[in-house]
Design a protein around this motif. Structure first.
Motif: not given
Length: 286
Positions: A189, A201, A204, A182
């Protein structure tokens, strides 16, 4: 005087003046920087915590209140002939709720105490406590207050963004590979807390602007174009992202009531600086 007293813990992040005005009792968690221990919202303010965090160079720890600490508060309230509605941080994040439940059992029927798992965090559930305390001041009965908290818990939606995935990864909320991936790809997220009180989550996306746009889409899916009540929480000294998100949401939605608050020490220790959360209710929810 109210017949019902609201009790919560410090992770509700309710400002002291609000607690005092509404007679809300607060039992603090501890924040530990190495060997140094502080009481959240008592001997350590959110601003002091984030300044201390910058200099610490590690990850602080947190500690839940003991059942005895809750029992002391409950006994004092029921001795005055009042009942207790005690609302706490999601049991998926902390043993605080279980400490409160155990304290209630130790009363052995000497008074009425209802302990509620908020399944939420920070001022998102703090706002539920405030609304419940306002009801109590207006003469609402114990069962009415408990039912209203249940309704608010069901209707409220939460979405939050973190500046870095490092703190969630260290706390075991996400894997190291996911955190590194990430960070390298600027993946943002969008997280939420599910009905079971666990972090999930939602989506994203790459980049902050896309994250904002996606959050707006999620709110529209949940609430349509009707009026909403909006709460934004962010960390002291790091408000730019929250300012931009607030401006965008106010321009896009019919925000009838707006609140702004700070992410306190305990939640900040697990989510990190730069965390921004938003809580949304239909504006008709009192």
């Amino acid at each position: 005087m109210s017949e019902v007293v609201l009790v919560t813990d410090s992770t509700a992040d309710i400002p002291q003046e609000t607690r005092e005005r509404l007679g809300i009792e607060m039992v603090p968690l501890q924040v530990l920087f190495g060997e140094e221990s502080y009481l959240d919202h008592v001997t350590l303010s959110p601003a002091q915590f984030y300044e201390r965090l910058k200099a610490f160079g590690g990850m602080p720890k947190t500690s839940q209140p003991s059942p005895a600490e809750f029992l002391s508060v409950y006994e004092r309230i029921v001795a005055e002939g009042k009942s207790v509605v005690s609302v706490h941080l999601s049991s998926a994040f902390s043993g605080t709720y279980q400490s409160a439940v155990l304290a209630e059992s130790m009363l052995e029927g000497k008074g009425r105490v209802t302990v509620i798992d908020s399944r939420s965090a920070s001022y998102g559930y703090g706002m539920m406590v405030v609304k419940a305390a306002e009801m109590a001041r207006q003469g609402a009965k114990h069962d009415e207050i408990v039912a209203e908290i249940g309704r608010l818990r069901k209707e409220m939606r939460l979405y939050f963004l973190v500046d870095t995935l490092e703190y969630l990864q260290r706390g075991g909320r996400i894997g190291k590979a996911a955190a590194l991936f990430g960070t390298l790809l600027n993946i943002k997220p969008i997280l939420t807390i599910g009905d079971d009180g666990v972090i999930y989550p939602v989506d994203k996306v790459r980049g902050q602007k896309r994250a904002f746009a996606r959050i707006a889409e999620l709110i529209e899916t949940d609430f349509g174009t009707g009026p909403i009540e909006l709460l934004i929480v962010d960390t002291p000294g790091d408000t730019e992202v929250a300012d931009e998100l607030t401006e965008m949401l106010k321009s896009r939605f019919d925000v009838r009531r707006f609140h702004r608050s700070e992410v306190g020490s305990v939640i900040g220790a697990h989510a990190g600086p730069g965390t921004v959360g938003l809580f949304v209710l239909p504006a008709g929810t009192a």
